[in-house]
Design an enzyme around this catalytic site. Structure first.
Site, PDB file in Angstrom:
ATOM      1  N   CYS A 247      50.962  48.644  50.728  1.00 13.20           N
ATOM      2  CA  CYS A 247      51.049  49.463  49.525  1.00 13.20           C
ATOM      3  C   CYS A 247      51.953  50.688  49.744  1.00 13.20           C
ATOM      4  O   CYS A 247      53.132  50.529  50.033  1.00 13.20           O
ATOM      5  CB  CYS A 247      49.633  49.834  49.086  1.00 13.20           C
ATOM      6  SG  CYS A 247      49.488  50.201  47.351  1.00 13.20           S
TER       7      CYS A 247
ATOM      8  N   HIS B  74      45.682  44.608  49.743  1.00 20.06           N
ATOM      9  CA  HIS B  74      44.676  45.307  50.522  1.00 20.06           C
ATOM     10  C   HIS B  74      43.357  44.555  50.413  1.00 20.06           C
ATOM     11  O   HIS B  74      43.277  43.530  49.754  1.00 20.06           O
ATOM     12  CB  HIS B  74      44.584  46.792  50.176  1.00 20.06           C
ATOM     13  CG  HIS B  74      44.046  47.117  48.825  1.00 20.06           C
ATOM     14  ND1 HIS B  74      44.836  47.565  47.805  1.00 20.06           N
ATOM     15  CD2 HIS B  74      42.793  47.086  48.346  1.00 20.06           C
ATOM     16  CE1 HIS B  74      44.071  47.791  46.748  1.00 20.06           C
ATOM     17  NE2 HIS B  74      42.839  47.513  47.041  1.00 20.06           N
TER      18      HIS B  74
END
Ligand SMILES: [Zn+2]
Lengths: 234, 401
Positions: A95, A186
């Site tokens: 990310c 994630h």
């Protein structure tokens, strides 16, 4: 490699880059090394502390915009991560951590990120792009507003089956450039995708011992549960 | 309270909805009533609040407990949304059913600006702000901005947590009574929420090296079970466990002081608060004594792991429904390593996620179908049963009532 090898894993700036449990990636790497009889050393480095030059694997996680900018500034100023990469270290970045490795940011990989008009929030499932990854799918959750365009020097980590990923219209998620891996997965990604974790360990320390191996019964059940839950079915 | 015809119709419709929903068994029906009332008269939140003295309580953790403590401390009839329905319909529903002049409402972190605007509270309590339900909140920084904007044009007195940079950054200068306690969750202390520079973090404090953000001097300080108010120590003897509830109590006592309730009086009333909507409730599973705990995000897990009885067997139930946040990755921000070597039963919709996390933490995990199954499968001893939001609610309804 010999059985007395020690894998050293650095969690980089978890206060700034660790929003979505991403430091779990380091825990998973260490535990999986130990399950094979290898040693492990986990180092947490916060902003302002010196980044070690000689660790095997560096993990970076997600973070909010201000934190992301502060992290990029700190890593650049320290210079340790770039030096470690030159020395052959493996980097796994999620990310915001992935975004800052490209531009704007550290310029360590050939990707460019800009803001998307809408936020990508939800399950993300991809097919690994490289044959060296033995999981049939990579599973995770994404929550970001970045649109990441891959340059000619990198390939995607996965092809999006479900979710947004890089959001650049090419169906890609993440990027692989040498020993640097980036992704929007994630969950944390390595807990959900043990083959990817083992691939990173192999890159870092060479072929893993054939025995003993980690017991992946629980994670196998979790992967099946997650895929069924998000409607891909098995 | 003078009611316009439209408000009267809206309130009547809301009350009818509550009755129907109870008859039709849609749960308590409280927030249904509020939704109907707001639909008929969108101005009803503002109108029903008129003439009342209102306190709002918000923050990531401790809203329900602090709201209950404050309501108890005032020693008079108080209108409150003690059921935990903390969105605007829940606040409306509470006011439909209760004309009390004093009101204490807990309010969801993202809805606080609107509720401040409409109900014009006398005081707002900002307990803390850390990561929770990020699929909905997106970013802690976004909530800081919402709070700052919400408070900027309100005359309300603010009672706020001095140790939390996200809270401090949200409070307009010179407007707050500050509460201080030992913080237990500091992982959301990263970049300065005001200027973006990294905060300098020391063993027990933090400061921005770039702008002037730092913990303000507190007039209420909690340490080792003693609340010191402007230098005067007041021992607490709470029925509720854990350091986190001492901090919640300090907030309630400070807010009660705003309504001229003396600390000693507030403390004796707050000491007696024993369970809040099932939190810390004692019950039995078959023959086994059990205690129910709520822990719904990394910060509240720090407190829960501190409260867990070393002699008890631990059962954890995790869901990821809308009210919980649908992403389970926060489980990796909880230090389950503290339970390493113990037998722990994993329950809930997302027990597979929990089991993998516990396994990597060195816990001997048993996936179980429900609490009875867990009680049958764990070694003997009392049970500490911990659930996140909807998992806790399921357990409470089924086992505590
Ligand atoms: Zn600052």
């Amino acid at each position: 490699m010999s059985a007395d090898s020690v894998v050293s894993v650095v969690v980089l700036y978890p206060r700034l880059l660790g929003t979505y449990g991403d430091s779990g990636n380091a825990t998973v790497l260490c535990r999986r090394a130990e399950a094979r009889g290898l040693g492990s050393r986990l180092l947490t480095v916060d902003a302002g502390e010196p980044i070690p030059r000689s660790a095997d694997i560096y993990v970076l996680g997600g973070g909010e915009d201000v934190n992301q900018t502060a992290a990029a500034r700190g890593i650049e100023k320290d210079g340790g991560l770039a030096e470690a990469v030159d020395n052959g270290a493996v980097v796994f970045a999620i990310c915001a951590g992935f975004q800052i490795l490209g531009s704007p940011g550290l310029g360590m990989i050939d990707v460019h990120t800009e803001a998307m008009p809408t936020r990508a929030v939800g399950d993300l499932v991809t097919t690994p792009d490289g044959a060296e990854l033995t999981d049939d799918v990579l599973i995770g959750f994404e929550n970001h507003r970045g649109r990441t365009v891959l340059g000619p020097g990198v390939r995607p980590l996965g092809r999006v089956q479900r979710g947004i990923g890089n959001g650049a219209g090419d169906g890609a998620d993440g990027a692989v450039s040498g020993r640097i891996f980036g992704s929007y997965l994630h969950g944390p990604a390595l807990a959900l995708n043990p083959a990817l974790a083992d691939h990173l360990l192999t890159l870092a320390v060479g072929p893993l011992p054939a025995a003993p191996t980690p017991d992946d019964t629980l994670v196998g059940r979790l992967r099946a549960d997650r895929l069924q839950r998000i409607g891909r079915g098995h | 309270m003078r009611r316009t015809p439209r408000l009267a119709v809206a309130v009547a419709a809301g009350r009818l909805a509550v009755v129907l929903s109870k008859v039709l068994r849609f749960g308590s029906g409280q927030s249904v009533g509020g939704r109907v009332t707001l639909a008929v008269d969108p101005g009803s939140l503002r109108a029903l609040a008129k003439g009342r003295r209102i306190v709002l309580v918000t923050g990531t953790n401790g809203k329900s407990t602090t709201t209950s403590m404050l309501a108890a401390s005032l020693g008079t009839r108080v209108c409150t949304n003690a059921t935990g329905s903390n969105l605007p319909p829940g606040v409306v529903a509470a006011m439909i059913g209760d004309n009390s002049r004093l009101a204490v409402f807990e309010v969801d972190e993202l809805h606080i600006p609107r509720v401040i605007r409409e109900v014009r509270p006398e005081a707002v309590l900002l307990l803390n702000l850390s990561r929770d339900q990020l699929d909905r909140m997106h970013e802690v920084g976004r909530v800081v901005r919402a709070w700052r904007d919400g408070l900027a044009d309100s005359g309300a007195h603010v009672i706020a947590f001095a140790n939390d940079p996200n809270v401090v950054a949200a409070v307009p200068a010179g407007r707050a009574t500050w509460i201080s306690a030992s913080t237990m969750w500091d992982s959301d202390i990263g970049a300065c929420p005001s200027c973006g520079a990294p905060l300098i973090i020391t063993a027990d404090s933090w400061i921005c090296g770039s702008c002037d953000l730092k913990p303000p001097a507190a007039s209420y300080v909690v340490a080792d079970g003693v609340l010191t108010i402007d230098g005067v120590p007041h021992p607490l003897d709470l029925a509720l466990p854990g350091r986190v509830n001492q901090t919640n109590a300090a907030f309630a006592i400070a807010a009660a002081a705003h309504f001229d309730v003396a600390p000693a009086e507030a403390i004796s009333r707050i000491n007696a608060v024993a369970n809040v909507a099932g939190r810390y409730a004692h019950f039995t599973v078959g023959e086994r004594p059990a205690r129910l705990l709520l822990a719904k995000n990394p910060a509240s897990w720090v407190s829960a792991l501190e409260i867990v009885d070393p002699a008890a067997q631990v059962v954890i139930s995790i869901n990821a429904r809308t009210a919980d946040g649908v992403d389970t990755s926060w489980l990796w921000d909880v230090e389950f390593e503290k339970l390493a070597g113990r037998e722990v039963a994993a329950l809930g919709d997302r027990r597979a996620d929990l089991a993998v996390r516990l396994d990597y933490a060195g816990v001997h995990v048993r996936e179980c179908t429900d609490l009875d199954d867990a009680a049958a499968s764990l070694p003997p001893g009392p049970l500490d049963v911990i659930g996140n939001y909807t998992a806790f609610d399921d357990l409470r309804r089924r086992h505590v009532g």
